[in-house]
Design a protein around this motif. Sequence first.
Motif, PDB file in Angstrom:
ATOM      1  N   GLN A  68       0.867  -1.178   0.000  1.00  0.00           N
ATOM      2  CA  GLN A  68       0.000   0.000   0.000  1.00  0.00           C
ATOM      3  C   GLN A  68       0.898   1.220   0.000  1.00  0.00           C
ATOM      4  N   SER A  69       0.708   2.107  -0.968  1.00  0.00           N
ATOM      5  CA  SER A  69       1.571   3.274  -1.123  1.00  0.00           C
ATOM      6  C   SER A  69       0.897   4.488  -0.548  1.00  0.00           C
ATOM      7  N   VAL A  70       1.569   5.194   0.309  1.00  0.00           N
ATOM      8  CA  VAL A  70       1.040   6.400   0.925  1.00  0.00           C
ATOM      9  C   VAL A  70       2.059   7.512   0.736  1.00  0.00           C
ATOM     10  N   LEU A  71       1.720   8.568   0.039  1.00  0.00           N
ATOM     11  CA  LEU A  71       2.656   9.659  -0.198  1.00  0.00           C
ATOM     12  C   LEU A  71       2.844  10.463   1.075  1.00  0.00           C
ATOM     13  N   GLN A  72       4.075  10.520   1.573  1.00  0.00           N
ATOM     14  CA  GLN A  72       4.352  11.260   2.797  1.00  0.00           C
ATOM     15  C   GLN A  72       5.448  12.308   2.623  1.00  0.00           C
ATOM     16  N   ASP A  73       6.150  12.278   1.490  1.00  0.00           N
ATOM     17  CA  ASP A  73       7.312  13.152   1.296  1.00  0.00           C
ATOM     18  C   ASP A  73       6.930  14.327   0.412  1.00  0.00           C
ATOM     19  N   THR A  74       6.882  15.519   0.986  1.00  0.00           N
ATOM     20  CA  THR A  74       6.516  16.710   0.208  1.00  0.00           C
ATOM     21  C   THR A  74       7.649  17.172  -0.698  1.00  0.00           C
ATOM     22  N   THR A  75       8.805  16.507  -0.663  1.00  0.00           N
ATOM     23  CA  THR A  75       9.894  16.851  -1.587  1.00  0.00           C
ATOM     24  C   THR A  75       9.774  16.077  -2.894  1.00  0.00           C
ATOM     25  N   LYS A  76       8.681  15.357  -3.069  1.00  0.00           N
ATOM     26  CA  LYS A  76       8.441  14.619  -4.303  1.00  0.00           C
ATOM     27  C   LYS A  76       7.239  15.194  -5.033  1.00  0.00           C
ATOM     28  N   TRP A  88      22.297  23.476 -26.089  1.00  0.00           N
ATOM     29  CA  TRP A  88      21.853  22.220 -25.509  1.00  0.00           C
ATOM     30  C   TRP A  88      21.677  22.328 -23.993  1.00  0.00           C
ATOM     31  N   SER A  89      21.933  23.476 -23.425  1.00  0.00           N
ATOM     32  CA  SER A  89      21.701  23.668 -21.989  1.00  0.00           C
ATOM     33  C   SER A  89      20.207  23.608 -21.710  1.00  0.00           C
ATOM     34  N   PHE A  90      19.844  23.210 -20.499  1.00  0.00           N
ATOM     35  CA  PHE A  90      18.434  23.047 -20.186  1.00  0.00           C
ATOM     36  C   PHE A  90      18.195  23.256 -18.697  1.00  0.00           C
ATOM     37  N   ALA A  91      16.913  23.398 -18.375  1.00  0.00           N
ATOM     38  CA  ALA A  91      16.467  23.416 -16.983  1.00  0.00           C
ATOM     39  C   ALA A  91      15.373  22.368 -16.808  1.00  0.00           C
ATOM     40  N   LEU A  92      15.418  21.693 -15.680  1.00  0.00           N
ATOM     41  CA  LEU A  92      14.354  20.785 -15.251  1.00  0.00           C
ATOM     42  C   LEU A  92      13.842  21.352 -13.928  1.00  0.00           C
ATOM     43  N   ILE A  93      12.696  21.967 -13.975  1.00  0.00           N
ATOM     44  CA  ILE A  93      12.095  22.597 -12.792  1.00  0.00           C
ATOM     45  C   ILE A  93      10.895  21.743 -12.375  1.00  0.00           C
ATOM     46  N   ALA A  94      10.942  21.207 -11.179  1.00  0.00           N
ATOM     47  CA  ALA A  94       9.854  20.345 -10.706  1.00  0.00           C
ATOM     48  C   ALA A  94       9.417  20.785  -9.318  1.00  0.00           C
ATOM     49  N   LEU A 120      15.219  13.720 -16.970  1.00  0.00           N
ATOM     50  CA  LEU A 120      14.114  13.270 -16.125  1.00  0.00           C
ATOM     51  C   LEU A 120      14.060  11.744 -16.099  1.00  0.00           C
ATOM     52  N   LEU A 121      14.172  11.119 -17.262  1.00  0.00           N
ATOM     53  CA  LEU A 121      14.097   9.653 -17.321  1.00  0.00           C
ATOM     54  C   LEU A 121      15.270   9.003 -16.585  1.00  0.00           C
ATOM     55  N   GLU A 122      16.443   9.606 -16.710  1.00  0.00           N
ATOM     56  CA  GLU A 122      17.585   9.046 -15.983  1.00  0.00           C
ATOM     57  C   GLU A 122      17.371   9.163 -14.478  1.00  0.00           C
ATOM     58  N   GLN A 123      16.786  10.263 -14.024  1.00  0.00           N
ATOM     59  CA  GLN A 123      16.513  10.391 -12.599  1.00  0.00           C
ATOM     60  C   GLN A 123      15.523   9.332 -12.117  1.00  0.00           C
ATOM     61  N   ASP A 142      11.927  14.005  -7.677  1.00  0.00           N
ATOM     62  CA  ASP A 142      12.360  14.994  -6.687  1.00  0.00           C
ATOM     63  C   ASP A 142      11.931  16.399  -7.094  1.00  0.00           C
ATOM     64  N   VAL A 143      11.444  17.167  -6.120  1.00  0.00           N
ATOM     65  CA  VAL A 143      11.265  18.597  -6.335  1.00  0.00           C
ATOM     66  C   VAL A 143      12.643  19.221  -6.518  1.00  0.00           C
ATOM     67  N   GLN A 144      12.807  20.013  -7.578  1.00  0.00           N
ATOM     68  CA  GLN A 144      14.174  20.456  -7.909  1.00  0.00           C
ATOM     69  C   GLN A 144      14.148  21.645  -8.849  1.00  0.00           C
ATOM     70  N   ARG A 145      15.284  22.300  -8.917  1.00  0.00           N
ATOM     71  CA  ARG A 145      15.582  23.320  -9.921  1.00  0.00           C
ATOM     72  C   ARG A 145      16.951  22.957 -10.496  1.00  0.00           C
ATOM     73  N   THR A 146      16.929  22.096 -11.482  1.00  0.00           N
ATOM     74  CA  THR A 146      18.164  21.585 -12.080  1.00  0.00           C
ATOM     75  C   THR A 146      18.463  22.333 -13.381  1.00  0.00           C
ATOM     76  N   VAL A 147      19.678  22.856 -13.465  1.00  0.00           N
ATOM     77  CA  VAL A 147      20.153  23.472 -14.705  1.00  0.00           C
ATOM     78  C   VAL A 147      21.445  22.773 -15.095  1.00  0.00           C
ATOM     79  N   GLN A 148      21.527  22.344 -16.334  1.00  0.00           N
ATOM     80  CA  GLN A 148      22.736  21.666 -16.802  1.00  0.00           C
ATOM     81  C   GLN A 148      23.183  22.237 -18.136  1.00  0.00           C
ATOM     82  N   ALA A 149      24.510  22.237 -18.311  1.00  0.00           N
ATOM     83  CA  ALA A 149      25.123  22.641 -19.580  1.00  0.00           C
ATOM     84  C   ALA A 149      26.237  21.656 -19.882  1.00  0.00           C
ATOM     85  N   PRO A 150      26.464  21.364 -21.145  1.00  0.00           N
ATOM     86  CA  PRO A 150      27.503  20.381 -21.483  1.00  0.00           C
ATOM     87  C   PRO A 150      28.906  20.943 -21.308  1.00  0.00           C
TER      88      PRO A 150
END
Length: 779
Positions: free
Chosen positions: A26-34, A113-119, A141-144, A168-176
Motif C-alpha cells: 500500500q503506497s502512501v505519499l508522505q514526502d513533500t519533496t516529491k 543544448w543547456s536546459f532546466a528541469l524545474i519540478a 528526467l528519465l535518468e533520474q 524529486d522537487v528540484q531546480r536543475t540546470v545543466q550545460a555540457p
Amino acid sequence: MKRDGKIAIIRKLLAGIVLLGAGCRQSVLQDTTKTVLVYEGDARAVIVLPAEPEAAEQQAADELVEHLALISGVTLPAIRTGDDIEDRLPIFIGAAADETIDALILEESDDPWSFALIADREAIHLRGLSPDGTRTAAYELLEQLGVRWFMPGETGRVVPTTDTLALDVQRTVQAPSFSYRRGPGRGDANLQWRDRLRMPGVGGRYGSHGISPLSGSRARNYFEEDPRLFALIGGERVRRQLCLTYTTDVIAENRTLQLVADHYREQLRNNPDQRVLNMGPNDGGGFCQCEKCVALDPPESKVPLRTPTPSYTDRYVWFFNQLTDVLSDEFPDVRVGFYAYGGLQMPPIAIEPRDNMAISLAPIHTCRIHGPNNPICPESNFPVWLLENWKPYVGNYIADRGYLFNLACPGFPFSMVHRLREEIPIFYDHGVRIWSADPSSAWASHNPSMYIAAKLLWNHKADVDALLNEFYELYYGPAAEPMAAYHTLMDAAIRDADHHTGSSWDMPNIYPAEIRNRARAYLEQAEELADAADGDQYGIRVEITRVSLDFLDGYCQLMARRHRHDFLGELEALEQIEAIRDRLVGDYEFPMLNARHADRLLSRFIRRMTVANAATLQDGGEIVAPFDHEWQFHIDPERWGQYTGLQKPESEGGNWQRIRTDTSWSNQGLRYYFGQTWYRQEIDVPDTHRGRTIHIWFAGVDSTAEVWLNGQFVGANHGGAEFDLNAYGSSFRAFEFDVTDVIRHGEPNIVTVRAYRPGTAELGTGGLIGPAMFYAPAE
C-alpha cells in the motif's frame, strides 16, 4: 528491458513510499519533496506540448510517454498548449514551459543544448535553449527515474518497474562540458542512442581532406585542363596534392588561390552563418616539390620533432593566410579549419598564422592505445604537447580528432576506460570544447567505453567509478560481479601493457593466454548466473561479450599458427574468426561490429596474408626449410649497405644485431625508425627436394624488400631491379621468388634482405613481418 522495482535507484526515488506487509503493498505519499507522476497505476500527470512543436520537442514527449509506460504500465496523455489539463500535474515541454526559465539557464551557459528541469508539486518544466536542449531535459528526467541506455536498442536499455512514479522537487540546470560531442552516426539504433546520450551538440570538427574545388571527383577535370594546379613530383605533375604557389611569367596571380577563393566566396554567400571553412591536404602524401612550394617549408633542423612525413604546415599556413586575405573584404571573420595531422601535425615554424585558423588535432603517428599520464607510455603525452604548442596560434579553436577505437583493427576487444578518464578532463582543462574523435560502433568490443565517453563529454567531472559500478549492476544484473572482474581485467591489461603497435599486431601480447583464460573463466561464471535469472537480456549481454572474446582468441590462435608455419591451420583459424565476425554483425538486435570496417581491415591486415600463406601448401606444396624468426639485423639510415657489400654472403662482420620477425619493430626499440635496414640469415637446406622447383617466400614486409640468395639478387617486392631506391613495394602482402637455380641443396644458404620503411604503413611496424621459408610448390 524491465527490472525489479527493488533496485537501489528506485528505492532512493521512492523514499516517501511506505511498504506494508510481506504479501501486499500500500503506497502512501508522505514526502513533500516529491512530485508524483503516477500513483498506484493511476496517471497523475499530463504531458503538455507547444501548439506546433519542433521535431525535438515532439521526440521528447514521445520518449517520455514510451519510457514512463514501460516503468509504470501507465500511458500518460500528451496534449497541446490550451487543452484541458484536468487537474493533473502538467509536464510542460519546450516552448510550452515558462519562458522566464531561459534567464535561469543563461546564468549557467548559452550553449543551445543547456536546459532546466524545474519540478515542484504544481508542475514540471522541461525547457532548453533549443529544442535539442529540451529533449535532453526529458532524458535527464528519465535518468533520474532510473532509465539507462548503456548501448543502443533493447539490448542496452534498462528500465525499472513500479506502479508509483515520484520525481524529486528540484531546480536543475545543466550545460555540457563540450559543445560538440561526436557519437556513432550510422544506423537507426546508433542514432537513437546518440540522442539519448545527449549527442552530438553544436558545431563539429575543424578541417577535412581536400581543398575545393580541386579535390574529389572534380579534380580530374581540373587536372586535364591545367596540370600545373597540382603537385610537381619527380619532375611530373601528379593529381595527389595541390601546387599552392602556381604562378607563371604570364600569370602573376596565384591561379590555385583564385580558384579556391572563388569557390569558397560563393559558398559563404550561400551560407551566411558559416564561420569556418573546412579544408586541408588530401589524405596521404604526394606534396608538391616545386621550387616555390619547397621554399615555404622550414629547414628540417628547425622542426622540433621528426616524423615520417616532413612538416608542410608552414606552406599551408601561408596559403590559408592568402585565402583569408582575399576573402576578408566581404568575410572578415571567416576562419580556415584544417586537420593538424600527418604533414600538418606540427605547429608552424617560420610563417605565423593570422587570427584566422582552427585545427583538429589528429596525432595519428603516436600511440593510440594509452592515454595521457600513463607512465607505461610516455609518448601518450605528445597530444597534450601538441595542444599546448598550437594554442598560441589558434587559441581555443582546437578540436580533438583522435580515435575512439583501435585504428586499423577489425574489432577485437579494446577497452578505453583507462584512457578516457584521463584524456577527456585534460583536454577540457586545456580549453578544448569540440570533441570530434572518430567513434566506433563496435559495441561488442568497446562497451562500456562509448558510454563512459558520452558521460564525460557531457560532464567532464563525472565520477567514472560510480558510472562503472552502475553499469555492472544494472546492465549485467545477477552477473554483475564476474562481469565487473572481466572488464576490470581487460582494461588493466591494455592500460599496463608496454606494447604500442597499431592495428591488431600487439593483441596477442596485450592479451596473452593467461589473461584470456582468466577472462573466459569470469565469463563462464557470468553466463551461469545470467542463465539462472529471469529474462534473457542478461544472458544476451554476457554472450555478446563472450563472443567478442572468442573473436580475439581466434585471432591469437591464427597468429600463433602463422608463426609456427602451420599455414593450413592458420587458414582454418581465419575461417573461424570470419564466422565469429559474421555472428557479431548479423545475429543480434543490431550489428555489434561495424561490418564494412571489420571486413576491410580483416582483408588488409589479416586475410590476404593468411590466404597467401596457405596457398603455398595447398594442393601438395611442401616446406623445404623454414627460416628462424630471429635474424641478423643492421640499421642503415645513410644507405651505405649497398656500397659496402652487405648483400654479399661473406659480409659476416659489421656489428650485426639481432631482431625477430614474429613481433613488431615497436616492441624491439625501433618504433620511430624510418629508413633502410638489412636482414641476414643462414639456413641449412636439406637434400630432400633436389630436382624440384624451389621458391623463397616471405609472409610480408613494411614496406619494400629486395632479396639476395648466396649473393645473387633474386627479386624485389616492388618488381624492379636491385638497389632501386625510388621503388616501393606493397606492405603486408606475401611475396616470393623462384630460386631453383640458386639454392644449394644439402648445405647452408645465406639469405640477405634490404628492407626499406619510408613512412607509416601502420604504427610501429617495419621491415620483415612474419615467417619466411623455402618451399617446393605443388608439382
